[in-house]
Design a protein around this motif. Structure first.
Motif, PDB file in Angstrom:
ATOM      1  N   TYR A 162       0.841  -1.199   0.000  1.00 23.63           N
ATOM      2  CA  TYR A 162       0.000   0.000   0.000  1.00 23.63           C
ATOM      3  C   TYR A 162       0.870   1.241   0.000  1.00 23.63           C
ATOM      4  N   ILE A 163       0.223   2.413  -0.176  1.00 22.52           N
ATOM      5  CA  ILE A 163       0.941   3.683  -0.228  1.00 22.52           C
ATOM      6  C   ILE A 163       1.118   4.197   1.194  1.00 22.52           C
ATOM      7  N   PRO A 164       2.345   4.458   1.619  1.00 25.92           N
ATOM      8  CA  PRO A 164       2.562   4.876   3.013  1.00 25.92           C
ATOM      9  C   PRO A 164       1.990   6.256   3.307  1.00 25.92           C
ATOM     10  N   SER A 165       1.614   6.449   4.557  1.00 31.45           N
ATOM     11  CA  SER A 165       1.207   7.772   5.033  1.00 31.45           C
ATOM     12  C   SER A 165       2.451   8.646   5.208  1.00 31.45           C
ATOM     13  N   VAL A 166       2.231   9.919   5.473  1.00 29.70           N
ATOM     14  CA  VAL A 166       3.353  10.816   5.749  1.00 29.70           C
ATOM     15  C   VAL A 166       4.181  10.296   6.922  1.00 29.70           C
ATOM     16  N   ALA A 167       3.530   9.863   7.988  1.00 28.02           N
ATOM     17  CA  ALA A 167       4.247   9.385   9.169  1.00 28.02           C
ATOM     18  C   ALA A 167       5.067   8.130   8.862  1.00 28.02           C
ATOM     19  N   GLU A 168       4.550   7.239   8.043  1.00 25.43           N
ATOM     20  CA  GLU A 168       5.286   6.030   7.670  1.00 25.43           C
ATOM     21  C   GLU A 168       6.478   6.376   6.781  1.00 25.43           C
ATOM     22  N   LEU A 169       6.325   7.355   5.903  1.00 26.86           N
ATOM     23  CA  LEU A 169       7.450   7.798   5.080  1.00 26.86           C
ATOM     24  C   LEU A 169       8.540   8.438   5.938  1.00 26.86           C
ATOM     25  N   ARG A 170       8.148   9.107   7.025  1.00 28.87           N
ATOM     26  CA  ARG A 170       9.156   9.655   7.936  1.00 28.87           C
ATOM     27  C   ARG A 170       9.990   8.536   8.575  1.00 28.87           C
ATOM     28  N   LEU A 171       9.338   7.451   8.953  1.00 26.32           N
ATOM     29  CA  LEU A 171      10.074   6.302   9.494  1.00 26.32           C
ATOM     30  C   LEU A 171      11.080   5.779   8.474  1.00 26.32           C
ATOM     31  N   LEU A 172      10.635   5.658   7.233  1.00 24.33           N
ATOM     32  CA  LEU A 172      11.506   5.159   6.173  1.00 24.33           C
ATOM     33  C   LEU A 172      12.668   6.122   5.916  1.00 24.33           C
ATOM     34  N   TYR A 173      12.366   7.402   5.901  1.00 22.74           N
ATOM     35  CA  TYR A 173      13.402   8.416   5.668  1.00 22.74           C
ATOM     36  C   TYR A 173      14.506   8.332   6.719  1.00 22.74           C
ATOM     37  N   GLY A 174      14.151   8.035   7.951  1.00 25.54           N
ATOM     38  CA  GLY A 174      15.125   7.987   9.033  1.00 25.54           C
ATOM     39  C   GLY A 174      16.150   6.873   8.899  1.00 25.54           C
ATOM     40  N   VAL A 175      15.835   5.822   8.138  1.00 26.43           N
ATOM     41  CA  VAL A 175      16.769   4.694   7.983  1.00 26.43           C
ATOM     42  C   VAL A 175      17.094   4.452   6.507  1.00 26.43           C
ATOM     43  N   LYS A 176      16.883   5.481   5.697  1.00 26.28           N
ATOM     44  CA  LYS A 176      16.998   5.346   4.237  1.00 26.28           C
ATOM     45  C   LYS A 176      18.344   4.785   3.795  1.00 26.28           C
ATOM     46  N   SER A 177      19.444   5.320   4.313  1.00 24.25           N
ATOM     47  CA  SER A 177      20.770   4.895   3.849  1.00 24.25           C
ATOM     48  C   SER A 177      21.025   3.426   4.158  1.00 24.25           C
ATOM     49  N   PHE A 178      20.682   3.002   5.374  1.00 21.60           N
ATOM     50  CA  PHE A 178      20.868   1.600   5.754  1.00 21.60           C
ATOM     51  C   PHE A 178      20.009   0.681   4.892  1.00 21.60           C
ATOM     52  N   VAL A 179      18.753   1.053   4.710  1.00 22.03           N
ATOM     53  CA  VAL A 179      17.829   0.235   3.930  1.00 22.03           C
ATOM     54  C   VAL A 179      18.251   0.184   2.465  1.00 22.03           C
ATOM     55  N   ASN A 180      18.742   1.298   1.936  1.00 22.69           N
ATOM     56  CA  ASN A 180      19.181   1.317   0.540  1.00 22.69           C
ATOM     57  C   ASN A 180      20.302   0.324   0.278  1.00 22.69           C
ATOM     58  N   ASP A 181      21.217   0.173   1.231  1.00 22.49           N
ATOM     59  CA  ASP A 181      22.288  -0.813   1.075  1.00 22.49           C
ATOM     60  C   ASP A 181      21.711  -2.220   0.936  1.00 22.49           C
ATOM     61  N   ARG A 182      20.681  -2.511   1.709  1.00 22.64           N
ATOM     62  CA  ARG A 182      20.066  -3.841   1.653  1.00 22.64           C
ATOM     63  C   ARG A 182      19.246  -4.018   0.380  1.00 22.64           C
ATOM     64  N   ILE A 183      18.548  -2.962  -0.040  1.00 22.08           N
ATOM     65  CA  ILE A 183      17.792  -3.034  -1.296  1.00 22.08           C
ATOM     66  C   ILE A 183      18.733  -3.332  -2.459  1.00 22.08           C
ATOM     67  N   PHE A 184      19.853  -2.634  -2.495  1.00 16.75           N
ATOM     68  CA  PHE A 184      20.844  -2.865  -3.554  1.00 16.75           C
ATOM     69  C   PHE A 184      21.370  -4.295  -3.504  1.00 16.75           C
ATOM     70  N   ALA A 185      21.604  -4.813  -2.297  1.00 14.94           N
ATOM     71  CA  ALA A 185      22.176  -6.154  -2.137  1.00 14.94           C
ATOM     72  C   ALA A 185      21.259  -7.245  -2.672  1.00 14.94           C
ATOM     73  N   VAL A 186      19.940  -7.019  -2.652  1.00 10.40           N
ATOM     74  CA  VAL A 186      19.004  -8.037  -3.145  1.00 10.40           C
ATOM     75  C   VAL A 186      18.543  -7.743  -4.573  1.00 10.40           C
ATOM     76  N   GLY A 187      19.173  -6.778  -5.230  1.00 14.71           N
ATOM     77  CA  GLY A 187      18.860  -6.521  -6.628  1.00 14.71           C
ATOM     78  C   GLY A 187      17.717  -5.559  -6.865  1.00 14.71           C
ATOM     79  N   GLY A 188      17.350  -4.774  -5.838  1.00 16.69           N
ATOM     80  CA  GLY A 188      16.258  -3.818  -5.993  1.00 16.69           C
ATOM     81  C   GLY A 188      16.747  -2.449  -6.432  1.00 16.69           C
ATOM     82  N   ASP A 189      15.828  -1.510  -6.458  1.00 18.93           N
ATOM     83  CA  ASP A 189      16.114  -0.138  -6.842  1.00 18.93           C
ATOM     84  C   ASP A 189      16.200   0.720  -5.588  1.00 18.93           C
ATOM     85  N   PRO A 190      17.380   1.198  -5.211  1.00 18.26           N
ATOM     86  CA  PRO A 190      17.495   2.043  -4.022  1.00 18.26           C
ATOM     87  C   PRO A 190      16.573   3.261  -4.100  1.00 18.26           C
ATOM     88  N   ILE A 191      16.146   3.722  -2.932  1.00 17.40           N
ATOM     89  CA  ILE A 191      15.252   4.875  -2.841  1.00 17.40           C
ATOM     90  C   ILE A 191      16.006   6.117  -3.304  1.00 17.40           C
TER      91      ILE A 191
END
Length: 224
Positions: free
Chosen positions: A143-172
């Motif tokens: 689903y499409i995240p709310s503003v508050a959920e996007l804030r949670l994602l923004y706070g860990v963006k760099s760490f999560v992007n490393d993992r997204i890249f590692a599994v072949g995804g598109d980093p944020i």
């Protein structure tokens, strides 16, 4: 012999006296509750969640990366995973002039219910909600995240992007041209015409006409 026997007896007595304390301490540590997954773990299409190491040794397909773990272990919602791919640019609504009954809250983690409201509102269609509802065939829902959920994602963006890249995804994306993502949150008192965009570059929001097309990064609730 008598001296040795005396020390042996003292040792046995001390062990007996302290054993209940040591046993209790050991049990307390063993029963301390812990979540089943961690930040950065990989959500697979079959619903399993694996560490990156375990995922790399499996034959499973990644669909998301855990970006939030609920500290309340008794809650039904255990956490959130972010989809490893962006969706193309879609409009929030195909026309302006109809409120789509989201909470309009900038604090609530309610993207799931917001997305359902956007999808089911009569009198207007939502290209972005239609695209997200078409994603899943595995018994889970993005689903499409709310503003508050996007804030949670923004706070860990760099760490999560490393993992997204590692599994072949598109980093944020966080470059100026591609950093803006639709939230599922309409603007208070302007909900017929505007909703909030969220910047993954600066973490700020911008009220935007709902018939404009922008990028979407779906998220997934984890309930176990």
């Amino acid at each position: 012999m008598k001296k040795t026997s005396l020390f042996t007896q003292i040792g046995l007595i001390m062990t007996f006296l302290f054993f209940p304390f040591l046993s209790s301490c050991h049990c307390d540590h063993e029963t301390e509750p812990k979540p089943d997954f961690r930040l950065g773990h990989v959500l697979c299409t079959d619903g399993t969640i694996l560490s990156l190491c375990d995922y790399s040794n499996s034959q499973k397909e990644a669909i998301g990366i855990v970006f939030y773990v609920n500290p309340d272990l008794n809650a039904d919602l255990k956490g959130y995973a972010v989809y490893i791919h962006d969706l193309p640019k879609y409009a929030f609504a195909d026309s302006c002039g109809v409120a789509q009954n989201t909470s309009k809250s900038l604090l609530e983690l309610d993207g799931n219910s917001n997305t359902y409201s956007i999808y089911t509102t009569d009198g207007v269609s939502s290209p972005m909600a239609n695209a997200v509802f078409d994603l899943w065939t595995f018994g889970q829902s993005a689903y499409i995240p709310s503003v508050a959920e996007l804030r949670l994602l923004y706070g860990v963006k760099s760490f999560v992007n490393d993992r997204i890249f590692a599994v072949g995804g598109d980093p944020i994306r966080d470059d100026d041209e591609n950093c803006w993502l639709w939230s599922s949150t309409e603007v208070e008192n302007q909900d017929a015409d505007k909703a909030w965009l969220f910047s993954m570059n600066y973490g700020n929001i911008h009220e935007t006409p709902k018939n404009q097309a922008h990028r979407i990064r779906p998220i997934i609730s984890i309930r176990k």
